[in-house]
Design a protein around this motif. Structure first.
Motif, PDB file in Angstrom:
ATOM      1  N   SER A 176      -5.794  10.050  -1.856  1.00 25.30           N
ATOM      2  CA  SER A 176      -7.142   9.575  -2.198  1.00 25.30           C
ATOM      3  C   SER A 176      -8.168   9.967  -1.142  1.00 25.30           C
ATOM      4  O   SER A 176      -9.303  10.319  -1.467  1.00 25.30           O
ATOM      5  CB  SER A 176      -7.128   8.053  -2.374  1.00 25.30           C
ATOM      6  OG  SER A 176      -6.337   7.702  -3.481  1.00 25.30           O
ATOM      7  N   ILE A 195     -11.684   7.855  -1.462  1.00 19.64           N
ATOM      8  CA  ILE A 195     -11.910   6.732  -0.553  1.00 19.64           C
ATOM      9  C   ILE A 195     -12.515   7.284   0.736  1.00 19.64           C
ATOM     10  O   ILE A 195     -12.271   8.431   1.105  1.00 19.64           O
ATOM     11  CB  ILE A 195     -10.610   5.928  -0.250  1.00 19.64           C
ATOM     12  CG1 ILE A 195      -9.560   6.806   0.433  1.00 19.64           C
ATOM     13  CG2 ILE A 195     -10.059   5.283  -1.504  1.00 19.64           C
ATOM     14  CD1 ILE A 195      -8.325   6.049   0.916  1.00 19.64           C
ATOM     15  N   ILE A 225      -4.298   2.759  -4.822  1.00 18.39           N
ATOM     16  CA  ILE A 225      -3.502   3.045  -3.621  1.00 18.39           C
ATOM     17  C   ILE A 225      -2.364   2.039  -3.448  1.00 18.39           C
ATOM     18  O   ILE A 225      -1.644   2.081  -2.468  1.00 18.39           O
ATOM     19  CB  ILE A 225      -4.380   3.087  -2.352  1.00 18.39           C
ATOM     20  CG1 ILE A 225      -5.093   1.754  -2.099  1.00 18.39           C
ATOM     21  CG2 ILE A 225      -5.366   4.242  -2.425  1.00 18.39           C
ATOM     22  CD1 ILE A 225      -5.830   1.677  -0.767  1.00 18.39           C
ATOM     23  N   LYS A 226      -2.212   1.140  -4.417  1.00 17.51           N
ATOM     24  CA  LYS A 226      -1.164   0.129  -4.338  1.00 17.51           C
ATOM     25  C   LYS A 226       0.040   0.523  -5.176  1.00 17.51           C
ATOM     26  O   LYS A 226      -0.090   1.134  -6.225  1.00 17.51           O
ATOM     27  CB  LYS A 226      -1.685  -1.227  -4.812  1.00 17.51           C
ATOM     28  CG  LYS A 226      -2.672  -1.834  -3.822  1.00 17.51           C
ATOM     29  CD  LYS A 226      -2.973  -3.248  -4.155  1.00 17.51           C
ATOM     30  CE  LYS A 226      -1.779  -4.096  -3.832  1.00 17.51           C
ATOM     31  NZ  LYS A 226      -2.035  -5.500  -3.720  1.00 17.51           N
ATOM     32  N   ILE A 238       0.867  -1.172   0.000  1.00 17.58           N
ATOM     33  CA  ILE A 238       0.000   0.000   0.000  1.00 17.58           C
ATOM     34  C   ILE A 238       0.913   1.235   0.000  1.00 17.58           C
ATOM     35  O   ILE A 238       1.885   1.286   0.747  1.00 17.58           O
ATOM     36  CB  ILE A 238      -0.906   0.016   1.248  1.00 17.58           C
ATOM     37  CG1 ILE A 238      -1.841  -1.188   1.260  1.00 17.58           C
ATOM     38  CG2 ILE A 238      -1.692   1.319   1.356  1.00 17.58           C
ATOM     39  CD1 ILE A 238      -2.866  -1.230   0.147  1.00 17.58           C
ATOM     40  N   GLN A 263       4.147   1.616   6.961  1.00 15.24           N
ATOM     41  CA  GLN A 263       3.741   2.099   5.644  1.00 15.24           C
ATOM     42  C   GLN A 263       4.982   2.550   4.884  1.00 15.24           C
ATOM     43  O   GLN A 263       6.000   2.887   5.478  1.00 15.24           O
ATOM     44  CB  GLN A 263       2.768   3.285   5.750  1.00 15.24           C
ATOM     45  CG  GLN A 263       1.408   2.942   6.315  1.00 15.24           C
ATOM     46  CD  GLN A 263       1.409   2.801   7.814  1.00 15.24           C
ATOM     47  OE1 GLN A 263       2.094   3.543   8.506  1.00 15.24           O
ATOM     48  NE2 GLN A 263       0.652   1.867   8.335  1.00 15.24           N
ATOM     49  N   THR A 269     -12.107   2.764   4.335  1.00 19.75           N
ATOM     50  CA  THR A 269     -11.092   2.297   3.390  1.00 19.75           C
ATOM     51  C   THR A 269      -9.728   2.844   3.775  1.00 19.75           C
ATOM     52  O   THR A 269      -8.720   2.124   3.721  1.00 19.75           O
ATOM     53  CB  THR A 269     -11.457   2.722   1.952  1.00 19.75           C
ATOM     54  OG1 THR A 269     -12.772   2.224   1.648  1.00 19.75           O
ATOM     55  CG2 THR A 269     -10.460   2.192   0.942  1.00 19.75           C
ATOM     56  N   PHE A 270      -9.686   4.103   4.180  1.00 21.91           N
ATOM     57  CA  PHE A 270      -8.440   4.714   4.646  1.00 21.91           C
ATOM     58  C   PHE A 270      -7.868   3.926   5.826  1.00 21.91           C
ATOM     59  O   PHE A 270      -6.699   3.544   5.835  1.00 21.91           O
ATOM     60  CB  PHE A 270      -8.682   6.171   5.046  1.00 21.91           C
ATOM     61  CG  PHE A 270      -7.498   6.844   5.670  1.00 21.91           C
ATOM     62  CD1 PHE A 270      -6.536   7.455   4.880  1.00 21.91           C
ATOM     63  CD2 PHE A 270      -7.327   6.854   7.054  1.00 21.91           C
ATOM     64  CE1 PHE A 270      -5.424   8.069   5.453  1.00 21.91           C
ATOM     65  CE2 PHE A 270      -6.230   7.462   7.632  1.00 21.91           C
ATOM     66  CZ  PHE A 270      -5.273   8.075   6.832  1.00 21.91           C
ATOM     67  N   ALA A 276      -6.587   0.466   4.862  1.00 21.67           N
ATOM     68  CA  ALA A 276      -5.334   0.543   4.097  1.00 21.67           C
ATOM     69  C   ALA A 276      -4.148   0.872   4.997  1.00 21.67           C
ATOM     70  O   ALA A 276      -3.058   0.315   4.830  1.00 21.67           O
ATOM     71  CB  ALA A 276      -5.463   1.592   2.995  1.00 21.67           C
ATOM     72  N   ILE A 277      -4.329   1.737   5.952  1.00 19.11           N
ATOM     73  CA  ILE A 277      -3.227   2.167   6.815  1.00 19.11           C
ATOM     74  C   ILE A 277      -3.029   1.236   8.006  1.00 19.11           C
ATOM     75  O   ILE A 277      -1.902   0.916   8.380  1.00 19.11           O
ATOM     76  CB  ILE A 277      -3.450   3.616   7.303  1.00 19.11           C
ATOM     77  CG1 ILE A 277      -3.413   4.590   6.113  1.00 19.11           C
ATOM     78  CG2 ILE A 277      -2.419   4.014   8.350  1.00 19.11           C
ATOM     79  CD1 ILE A 277      -2.088   4.645   5.355  1.00 19.11           C
ATOM     80  N   GLU A 314      -0.366   7.735  -1.576  1.00 19.34           N
ATOM     81  CA  GLU A 314      -1.577   7.619  -2.404  1.00 19.34           C
ATOM     82  C   GLU A 314      -2.829   7.448  -1.552  1.00 19.34           C
ATOM     83  O   GLU A 314      -3.899   7.942  -1.912  1.00 19.34           O
ATOM     84  CB  GLU A 314      -1.435   6.463  -3.395  1.00 19.34           C
ATOM     85  CG  GLU A 314      -0.398   6.700  -4.469  1.00 19.34           C
ATOM     86  CD  GLU A 314      -0.663   7.942  -5.311  1.00 19.34           C
ATOM     87  OE1 GLU A 314      -1.840   8.211  -5.668  1.00 19.34           O
ATOM     88  OE2 GLU A 314       0.316   8.649  -5.616  1.00 19.34           O
ATOM     89  N   VAL A 315      -2.704   6.749  -0.425  1.00 22.52           N
ATOM     90  CA  VAL A 315      -3.846   6.608   0.486  1.00 22.52           C
ATOM     91  C   VAL A 315      -4.263   7.989   1.000  1.00 22.52           C
ATOM     92  O   VAL A 315      -5.441   8.347   0.979  1.00 22.52           O
ATOM     93  CB  VAL A 315      -3.520   5.665   1.667  1.00 22.52           C
ATOM     94  CG1 VAL A 315      -4.640   5.682   2.698  1.00 22.52           C
ATOM     95  CG2 VAL A 315      -3.282   4.249   1.169  1.00 22.52           C
TER      96      VAL A 315
END
Length: 154
Positions: free
Chosen positions: A91, A97, A145-146, A83, A120, A101-102, A105-106, A87-88
């Motif tokens: 976004s 997002i 986000i990848k 991830i 991260q 979702t945030f 991802a984190i 980008e997270v």
């Protein structure tokens, strides 16, 4: 030899030695941080790490990537997906997002005891790290986000 390293994936990738400490493909119980039981130094043609480094603390993930790189033969490549924290954040800021979702991802989804993201990284940070360890980055890309970084041992 080609190795694919995952955490909690249930799909085997054909043509690879699949290593996953949760799924334990083919009853293969290997610590992803130490591949000495599976492959010798400079023996591997390809190592594919699918979203693994996020589940390790930052210093440990960098140590592990160095270890994996030693397993590559000359001309061998390593492909790392993760991830991308930048980008997270971007976004989320752009409202592409939502907060759930945030957070997933984190921080991880916390649906399993192992599903906690401990660190991260970003595309540029990972690329710079690989280059500083003697690898030549051949591809780098963002997909949502990848991130995906491919590097080769010269």
């Amino acid at each position: 030899m080609k190795i694919r390293i995952t955490v909690g994936d249930d799909q085997k990738l054909s043509g690879y030695t699949n290593i996953d400490p949760i799924t334990k493909f083919d009853d293969l119980s290997v610590d992803i941080r130490d591949l000495d039981e599976v492959v010798s130094d400079a023996e591997c043609m390809e190592i594919l790490s699918d979203d693994v480094i996020d589940y390790l603390e930052k210093e440990e993930s960098m140590r592990v990537i160095r270890h994996w790189a030693k397993k590559l033969r000359h001309g061998g490549k390593i492909i790392v997906t993760s991830i991308d924290a930048h980008e997270v954040a971007r976004s989320f800021y752009r409202k592409e997002i939502d907060v759930q979702t945030f957070n997933k991802a984190i921080h991880g989804s916390f649906t399993q005891p192992w599903d906690v993201r401990l660190s991260q990284t970003t595309l540029e940070e990972l690329s710079s790290f690989l280059e500083s360890n003697g690898l030549q980055v051949t591809k780098k890309r963002i997909n949502g986000i990848k991130l995906v970084v491919e590097a080769e041992r010269p």
